[in-house]
Motif scaffolding. Structure first.
Motif, PDB file in Angstrom:
ATOM      1  N   LEU A  41       0.893  -0.846  -0.402  1.00 44.41           N
ATOM      2  CA  LEU A  41       0.006   0.349   0.279  1.00 44.41           C
ATOM      3  C   LEU A  41       0.999   1.502  -0.033  1.00 44.41           C
ATOM      4  CD1 LEU A  41      -3.173   0.919   0.432  1.00 44.41           C
ATOM      5  CD2 LEU A  41      -2.597   0.934   2.830  1.00 44.41           C
ATOM      6  N   ALA A  42       2.014   1.252   0.804  1.00 42.87           N
ATOM      7  CA  ALA A  42       3.208   2.243   1.036  1.00 42.87           C
ATOM      8  C   ALA A  42       3.432   2.708  -0.518  1.00 42.87           C
ATOM      9  CB  ALA A  42       3.734   2.210   1.793  1.00 42.87           C
ATOM     10  N   ALA A  43       3.746   1.999  -1.289  1.00 36.17           N
ATOM     11  CA  ALA A  43       4.370   1.438  -2.474  1.00 36.17           C
ATOM     12  C   ALA A  43       3.516   2.045  -3.213  1.00 36.17           C
ATOM     13  CB  ALA A  43       5.197   0.213  -2.590  1.00 36.17           C
ATOM     14  N   SER A  44       1.964   1.918  -3.455  1.00 40.52           N
ATOM     15  CA  SER A  44       1.133   2.517  -4.361  1.00 40.52           C
ATOM     16  C   SER A  44       1.381   4.488  -4.419  1.00 40.52           C
ATOM     17  CB  SER A  44       0.218   1.989  -3.761  1.00 40.52           C
ATOM     18  OG  SER A  44      -0.430   2.656  -3.247  1.00 40.52           O
ATOM     19  N   CYS A  45       1.899   4.961  -2.987  1.00 40.05           N
ATOM     20  CA  CYS A  45       1.108   6.385  -2.662  1.00 40.05           C
ATOM     21  C   CYS A  45       2.289   7.191  -3.257  1.00 40.05           C
ATOM     22  CB  CYS A  45       1.395   6.548  -1.833  1.00 40.05           C
ATOM     23  SG  CYS A  45       0.228   5.974  -0.206  1.00 40.05           S
ATOM     24  N   PRO A  46       3.687   7.118  -4.360  1.00 40.87           N
ATOM     25  CA  PRO A  46       4.093   7.990  -5.406  1.00 40.87           C
ATOM     26  C   PRO A  46       3.692   8.328  -6.207  1.00 40.87           C
ATOM     27  CG  PRO A  46       6.331   6.295  -3.922  1.00 40.87           C
ATOM     28  CD  PRO A  46       4.429   6.015  -3.717  1.00 40.87           C
ATOM     29  N   ALA A  47       2.865   6.623  -6.669  1.00 40.96           N
ATOM     30  CA  ALA A  47       2.382   7.407  -8.185  1.00 40.96           C
ATOM     31  C   ALA A  47       0.780   7.202  -7.897  1.00 40.96           C
ATOM     32  CB  ALA A  47       2.287   5.559  -8.934  1.00 40.96           C
TER      33      ALA A  47
ATOM     34  N   VAL B  49       5.389  12.652   2.899  1.00 41.27           N
ATOM     35  CA  VAL B  49       4.747  11.307   3.281  1.00 41.27           C
ATOM     36  C   VAL B  49       5.587  10.964   3.663  1.00 41.27           C
ATOM     37  CG1 VAL B  49       3.102   9.422   2.796  1.00 41.27           C
ATOM     38  CG2 VAL B  49       2.600  11.490   1.353  1.00 41.27           C
ATOM     39  N   ARG B  50       5.396   9.929   4.931  1.00 41.55           N
ATOM     40  CA  ARG B  50       6.633   9.188   6.047  1.00 41.55           C
ATOM     41  C   ARG B  50       5.406   8.055   6.448  1.00 41.55           C
ATOM     42  NH1 ARG B  50      10.627   6.858   6.027  1.00 41.55           N
ATOM     43  NH2 ARG B  50      11.897   8.711   5.854  1.00 41.55           N
ATOM     44  N   THR B  51       5.475   6.952   5.894  1.00 40.04           N
ATOM     45  CA  THR B  51       5.022   5.680   6.889  1.00 40.04           C
ATOM     46  C   THR B  51       6.063   5.500   7.389  1.00 40.04           C
ATOM     47  OG1 THR B  51       5.542   4.348   5.239  1.00 40.04           O
ATOM     48  CG2 THR B  51       3.122   5.049   4.859  1.00 40.04           C
ATOM     49  N   LEU B  52       6.367   5.006   9.177  1.00 36.28           N
ATOM     50  CA  LEU B  52       6.564   4.930   9.942  1.00 36.28           C
ATOM     51  C   LEU B  52       6.183   3.336   9.983  1.00 36.28           C
ATOM     52  CD1 LEU B  52       7.412   7.245  12.157  1.00 36.28           C
ATOM     53  CD2 LEU B  52       9.559   5.838  10.568  1.00 36.28           C
ATOM     54  N   PRO B  53       6.654   2.050  11.520  1.00 38.74           N
ATOM     55  CA  PRO B  53       6.258   0.906  11.503  1.00 38.74           C
ATOM     56  C   PRO B  53       5.415   1.170  12.167  1.00 38.74           C
ATOM     57  CG  PRO B  53       8.517   1.186  11.655  1.00 38.74           C
ATOM     58  CD  PRO B  53       8.151   1.984  11.370  1.00 38.74           C
ATOM     59  N   ASP B  54       4.213   1.890  12.377  1.00 31.15           N
ATOM     60  CA  ASP B  54       3.163   1.981  13.674  1.00 31.15           C
ATOM     61  C   ASP B  54       2.237   2.222  12.262  1.00 31.15           C
ATOM     62  OD1 ASP B  54       3.718   4.783  13.089  1.00 31.15           O
ATOM     63  OD2 ASP B  54       3.264   5.421  15.433  1.00 31.15           O
ATOM     64  N   ALA B  55       2.436   2.996  11.010  1.00 27.59           N
ATOM     65  CA  ALA B  55       0.595   3.193  10.214  1.00 27.59           C
ATOM     66  C   ALA B  55      -0.088   1.910   9.990  1.00 27.59           C
ATOM     67  CB  ALA B  55       1.167   3.625   8.907  1.00 27.59           C
ATOM     68  N   LEU B  56      -0.980   2.023   9.991  1.00 25.34           N
ATOM     69  CA  LEU B  56      -2.261   1.337   9.780  1.00 25.34           C
ATOM     70  C   LEU B  56      -1.479  -0.375  10.427  1.00 25.34           C
ATOM     71  CD1 LEU B  56      -2.456   1.409   5.874  1.00 25.34           C
ATOM     72  CD2 LEU B  56      -4.905   2.227   8.094  1.00 25.34           C
TER      73      LEU B  56
END
Length: 430
Positions: free
Chosen positions: A227-233, A406-413
């Motif tokens: 899911l996080a990898a889909s965010c740049p596009a 945008v920054r996703t850390l280990p506590d995201a979701l």
């Protein structure tokens, strides 16, 4: 008349021994030579024709790396004299214990394939330590203990609570996320696959199925993408025929997103092998892109384009859940080297954006020097670019913009299964 002696079984014919030898080679490649686990697997498994044996090699090595500090603590507590950390005896004990404590192998079977690995070495030591540990009915720490240097580094960057959140994420098998070719079919595919959706064009599967056997795979209706990898596009929106460069594109998740969103995509990557996977993915999904094999430090486009997406080479510490080797291979030297490369590539990518165009920079890293620091440096050195913050509506549920990036850390979701660690910045030219 004396009975004839039964021929002694050669150690090399012990069932399962060949796979354990391969696991020992694989761990040596990762821990001593610093090779990525997935890349070293092929060479380490040469001679193993059985797919199940190769899977066992990967499982032993990956779980040994995931639990390495805790395995070492058990070993150290069972012997008055510390076994050197690079000694074969310690590695063999790690392999034997992880089979018993994680993979469910019976102790007698684990030691039977362990002792031949130290032929000519301290077999009695290995046998004694293994027996001492297993007789104590040990359990591994849950969540696993992170390597001390990693925990210290991440605590310094993100606060004291981050390593614990990272450890909890480490203990949970990462979910499988799908990106859909047609976002308008999100509800249909979520229902058909029994999954949950956190954004248009996304489905998170409820378990770990055989992905190629699922409905829609052969038809190219979707592809696996965190899911996080889909965010740049996602931050580039719809293309409407405009031209985008997807840099470091293989194996093609973002290329397919961009093509499905109506962009005219030129996908560039240096790796021929990875580009073959990109070709296969485009063929399966019936999406189109121009593919270029090139080194971005030497290649330039014929003219500036409407948008550039740079998913830069990085330490990949953000995907440590799937690739535990990064926590043991990556240190300050590797981080600094890759940060230098990222600075160079980002500067080049900025030169290829038309006035009014968009540049998205991303890394799957949990290191500030590969994310926030890169964005700050780029803005300081390029006055004609400005940060274009993401809005809540552009991002999946549970992923929030922070300070314009945008920054996703280990506590995201975390309650929903988590995401990979990512940094994303969107810049506009002029």
């Amino acid at each position: 008349m004396p009975h004839p002696r039964r021929p002694r079984r050669s150690a090399d014919t012990t069932p399962g021994l060949a796979a354990r030898r391969a696991a020992l080679r694989l761990l040596d490649a990762v821990l001593r030579r610093g090779e990525p686990l997935e890349l070293a697997l092929h060479a380490a498994s040469q001679g193993l024709a059985d797919r199940a044996d190769r899977a066992m090699v990967h499982a032993i090595a990956a779980e040994t790396l995931r639990h390495l500090p805790d395995l070492d603590a058990l070993i150290d507590a069972a012997t008055p004299q510390i076994i050197p950390h690079d000694a074969k005896a310690r590695m063999v004990l790690r392999i034997a214990l992880v089979q018993v404590l994680v993979l469910g192998t019976a102790p007698h079977a684990a030691i039977a394939t362990a002792l031949p690995l130290v032929d000519g070495g301290p077999r009695k030591l290995v046998h004694g330590v293994f027996g001492t540990v297993t007789r104590g009915e040990p359990v591994l720490q849950n969540p696993p203990t992170l390597p001390a240097e990693v925990a210290e580094r991440w605590a310094g960057q993100w606060g004291e609570g981050m390593p614990l959140a990272a450890a909890h994420a480490y203990a949970v098998r990462p979910p499988i996320d799908l990106s859909l070719r047609d976002p308008e079919e999100t509800a249909m595919w979520a229902e058909r696959l029994g999954g949950d959706s956190f954004a248009a064009g996304h489905v998170r599967l409820p378990d770990m199925p055989n992905v190629p056997q699922l409905p829609g795979f052969a038809d190219g209706a979707w592809w696996v993408q965190d899911l996080a990898a889909s965010c740049p596009a996602r931050l580039l929106g719809t293309g409407e025929g405009r031209h985008v460069l997807d840099l470091c594109a293989a194996p093609g998740g973002k290329t397919m997103q961009l093509a499905a969103a109506g962009w005219r995509v030129t996908a560039i990557d240096q790796s021929k092998k990875r580009l073959e996977r990109l070709h296969d993915n485009l063929r399966r999904t019936s999406l189109a892109a121009e593919i270029v094999q090139a080194d971005l430090r030497e290649w330039t486009p014929d003219a500036p384009v409407d948008a550039v997406l740079l998913d830069a080479p990085c330490t990949a510490t953000g995907i440590y859940r799937r690739h535990p080797d990064v926590l043991h291979r990556i240190g300050p030297r590797q981080i600094a080297e890759l940060a230098e490369l990222q600075t160079s590539l980002l500067a080049r990518a900025g030169q290829w954006v038309k006035p009014g165009g968009t540049l998205v920079y991303a890394t799957c890293s949990l290191e500030r020097v590969e994310g926030e620091d890169q964005a700050a440096r780029f803005l300081a050195e390029n006055a004609d670019f400005s940060l274009l913050p993401a809005t809540d509506g552009e991002l999946p549920q549970g992923i929030l913009p922070l300070a314009g990036t945008v920054r996703t850390l280990p506590d995201a979701l975390a309650k929903e299964g988590g995401t990979d660690g990512f940094f994303i910045a969107r810049f506009v030219h002029g």
